[in-house]
Design a protein around this motif. Sequence first.
Motif, mmCIF file in Angstrom:
data_model
loop_
_atom_site.group_PDB
_atom_site.id
_atom_site.type_symbol
_atom_site.label_atom_id
_atom_site.label_comp_id
_atom_site.label_asym_id
_atom_site.label_seq_id
_atom_site.Cartn_x
_atom_site.Cartn_y
_atom_site.Cartn_z
ATOM 1 N N ALA A 27 24.974 -36.456 1.208
ATOM 2 C CA ALA A 27 23.728 -37.095 0.851
ATOM 3 C C ALA A 27 23.309 -37.139 -0.445
ATOM 4 C CB ALA A 27 22.728 -36.137 1.576
ATOM 5 N N GLU A 28 22.257 -37.661 -0.894
ATOM 6 C CA GLU A 28 22.011 -37.704 -2.383
ATOM 7 C C GLU A 28 21.093 -36.560 -2.850
ATOM 8 O OE1 GLU A 28 19.803 -41.450 -2.924
ATOM 9 O OE2 GLU A 28 21.650 -42.760 -2.474
ATOM 10 N N HIS A 29 20.763 -35.986 -1.888
ATOM 11 C CA HIS A 29 19.968 -34.612 -2.099
ATOM 12 C C HIS A 29 20.744 -33.563 -2.901
ATOM 13 C CE1 HIS A 29 16.374 -31.854 -1.648
ATOM 14 N NE2 HIS A 29 16.955 -31.038 -1.176
ATOM 15 N N THR A 30 20.309 -32.890 -3.840
ATOM 16 C CA THR A 30 20.833 -31.903 -4.685
ATOM 17 C C THR A 30 19.590 -30.665 -5.097
ATOM 18 O OG1 THR A 30 20.660 -32.656 -6.629
ATOM 19 C CG2 THR A 30 22.779 -33.290 -5.575
ATOM 20 N N THR A 31 19.930 -29.524 -4.795
ATOM 21 C CA THR A 31 19.215 -28.349 -5.334
ATOM 22 C C THR A 31 19.759 -27.625 -6.204
ATOM 23 O OG1 THR A 31 19.603 -27.194 -3.249
ATOM 24 C CG2 THR A 31 17.871 -28.755 -3.319
ATOM 25 N N HIS A 32 19.293 -26.528 -6.682
ATOM 26 C CA HIS A 32 19.832 -25.392 -7.488
ATOM 27 C C HIS A 32 19.592 -24.066 -7.079
ATOM 28 C CE1 HIS A 32 20.456 -22.906 -11.119
ATOM 29 N NE2 HIS A 32 21.402 -23.972 -11.510
ATOM 30 N N HIS A 33 20.748 -23.198 -6.907
ATOM 31 C CA HIS A 33 20.732 -21.825 -6.479
ATOM 32 C C HIS A 33 20.505 -21.017 -7.889
ATOM 33 C CE1 HIS A 33 21.747 -18.074 -4.812
ATOM 34 N NE2 HIS A 33 21.444 -18.605 -3.526
ATOM 35 N N ARG A 34 19.630 -20.096 -7.950
ATOM 36 C CA ARG A 34 19.432 -19.330 -9.232
ATOM 37 C C ARG A 34 20.628 -18.418 -9.492
ATOM 38 N NH1 ARG A 34 15.416 -14.424 -7.417
ATOM 39 N NH2 ARG A 34 16.785 -13.196 -5.935
ATOM 40 N N ASP A 35 21.570 -18.270 -8.510
ATOM 41 C CA ASP A 35 22.507 -17.582 -8.933
ATOM 42 C C ASP A 35 23.888 -18.163 -8.886
ATOM 43 O OD1 ASP A 35 21.073 -15.067 -9.523
ATOM 44 O OD2 ASP A 35 20.884 -14.771 -7.269
ATOM 45 N N LEU A 36 24.041 -19.097 -8.110
ATOM 46 C CA LEU A 36 25.189 -19.784 -7.598
ATOM 47 C C LEU A 36 25.482 -21.448 -8.156
ATOM 48 C CD1 LEU A 36 25.707 -18.390 -3.819
ATOM 49 C CD2 LEU A 36 26.842 -17.518 -6.198
ATOM 50 N N GLY A 37 24.263 -21.714 -8.796
ATOM 51 C CA GLY A 37 24.266 -23.092 -9.382
ATOM 52 C C GLY A 37 24.234 -24.048 -8.624
ATOM 53 N N ALA A 38 24.614 -25.350 -8.891
ATOM 54 C CA ALA A 38 24.157 -26.608 -8.201
ATOM 55 C C ALA A 38 24.654 -26.433 -6.639
ATOM 56 C CB ALA A 38 24.710 -27.737 -9.031
ATOM 57 N N MET A 39 23.780 -27.248 -5.918
ATOM 58 C CA MET A 39 24.221 -27.287 -4.291
ATOM 59 C C MET A 39 24.131 -28.872 -4.028
ATOM 60 S SD MET A 39 21.821 -24.152 -3.002
ATOM 61 C CE MET A 39 22.153 -24.442 -1.336
ATOM 62 N N SER A 40 25.175 -29.215 -3.513
ATOM 63 C CA SER A 40 25.334 -30.633 -2.942
ATOM 64 C C SER A 40 24.925 -30.588 -1.431
ATOM 65 C CB SER A 40 26.469 -31.371 -3.293
ATOM 66 O OG SER A 40 26.668 -32.542 -2.787
ATOM 67 N N TRP A 41 24.131 -31.378 -0.919
ATOM 68 C CA TRP A 41 23.941 -31.287 0.573
ATOM 69 C C TRP A 41 24.495 -32.457 1.441
ATOM 70 C CZ3 TRP A 41 20.489 -27.860 3.035
ATOM 71 C CH2 TRP A 41 19.890 -26.939 1.955
ATOM 72 N N TYR A 42 24.408 -32.272 2.836
ATOM 73 C CA TYR A 42 25.165 -33.138 3.734
ATOM 74 C C TYR A 42 24.224 -33.343 4.932
ATOM 75 C CZ TYR A 42 29.807 -32.064 1.206
ATOM 76 O OH TYR A 42 30.713 -31.729 0.443
ATOM 77 N N SER A 43 24.397 -34.699 5.343
ATOM 78 C CA SER A 43 23.850 -34.804 6.610
ATOM 79 C C SER A 43 25.081 -34.232 7.682
ATOM 80 C CB SER A 43 23.483 -36.146 6.888
ATOM 81 O OG SER A 43 22.498 -36.700 6.203
ATOM 82 N N VAL A 44 24.610 -33.891 8.793
ATOM 83 C CA VAL A 44 25.894 -33.748 9.790
ATOM 84 C C VAL A 44 25.676 -34.642 11.130
ATOM 85 C CG1 VAL A 44 26.380 -31.826 11.572
ATOM 86 C CG2 VAL A 44 25.803 -31.308 9.084
ATOM 87 N N ARG A 45 26.729 -35.285 11.170
ATOM 88 C CA ARG A 45 26.724 -35.989 12.480
ATOM 89 C C ARG A 45 27.809 -35.652 13.574
ATOM 90 N NH1 ARG A 45 25.215 -41.304 12.581
ATOM 91 N NH2 ARG A 45 24.756 -41.256 10.167
ATOM 92 N N ALA A 46 27.255 -35.528 14.813
ATOM 93 C CA ALA A 46 28.094 -35.029 15.972
ATOM 94 C C ALA A 46 27.377 -35.400 17.021
ATOM 95 C CB ALA A 46 28.458 -33.618 15.618
ATOM 96 N N GLY A 47 28.200 -35.409 18.171
ATOM 97 C CA GLY A 47 27.605 -35.647 19.525
ATOM 98 C C GLY A 47 26.641 -37.067 19.549
#
Length: 202
Positions: A27-47
Motif C-alpha cells: 500500500a502507499e500508506h506509511t507511518t513512523h514508529h517512535r522507536d523502530l522507524g518507518a513502517m510500510s503498510w500492506y493490504s491483505v487479500r485472501a479468501g
Amino acid sequence: MLLHEPGRYPVAYFLLTDVAAGVLEQAEHTTHHRDLGAMSWYSVRAGGQSKQRAAWQHVDLPDYAEGLKERVASPGGRWDGFFEEYERIVGHAADTYRRMGIRSTNRHLVVRNSDQVVAEQAPSGPVRVRMQLLRHRAAWSYEDAWDEVRRSSGMVSFEPDEIEVSLGGVRPRLEPGQSVVSHGVGRNLDLDGARGRGSEHG
C-alpha cells in the motif's frame, strides 16, 4: 517472534518468506514508529476478501531491533482467526509475562537421554513415556494442578537444560537476550519458596 512494548499487547511478527504468496499487497500508506522507524503498510487479500492496512513492516530498523527485519505483523481484529500451535487464540497473541498458557501441538515430540528415547509423541498419536528411565531430576509433573492450568494435571514435563527435547525436529533454544528462571522439582518452587521469594522482593 513476539514484540512486547510497555503498555501494549504483544504483537506477533512473521517472516515474509512464511506468508503465502499473493496475500500481501503493498500500500502507499506509511507511518513512523517512535522507536523502530518507518513502517510500510500492506493490504491483505485472501479468501476472496481484501482488508486495507491490515499488515505492516518496519523498513528502517535501528541495529538493536534487527530481529524484526524481513518480518511482517498484523494488528488485532484484522484477521478471522489467530492460532498458536493448533489452538485458536481470541484477540491477540498471548502475553506470557502476565498469564500462563497451555497449547496443544501436533508436532513430533521426542525426549532423549543420551541415546535412549525417554518419551515420544508422533503427530496425532499417543504419548509414550518410558517411566523406568525417569530416575533423575530432569522431569516433573503436577498431579493436581490449579484450575487455571488443569489440563496439565498428570502430564510429565521435561527440563530442556537437563535432558534433550526436540519438537518438530528442532531443539528449543533461547533467543538472544532471553534467560530461564530455574523451576520444577528440586528447584525450590514450592508454595513456601514462592512466598519467600515474594517477601524478599517486597
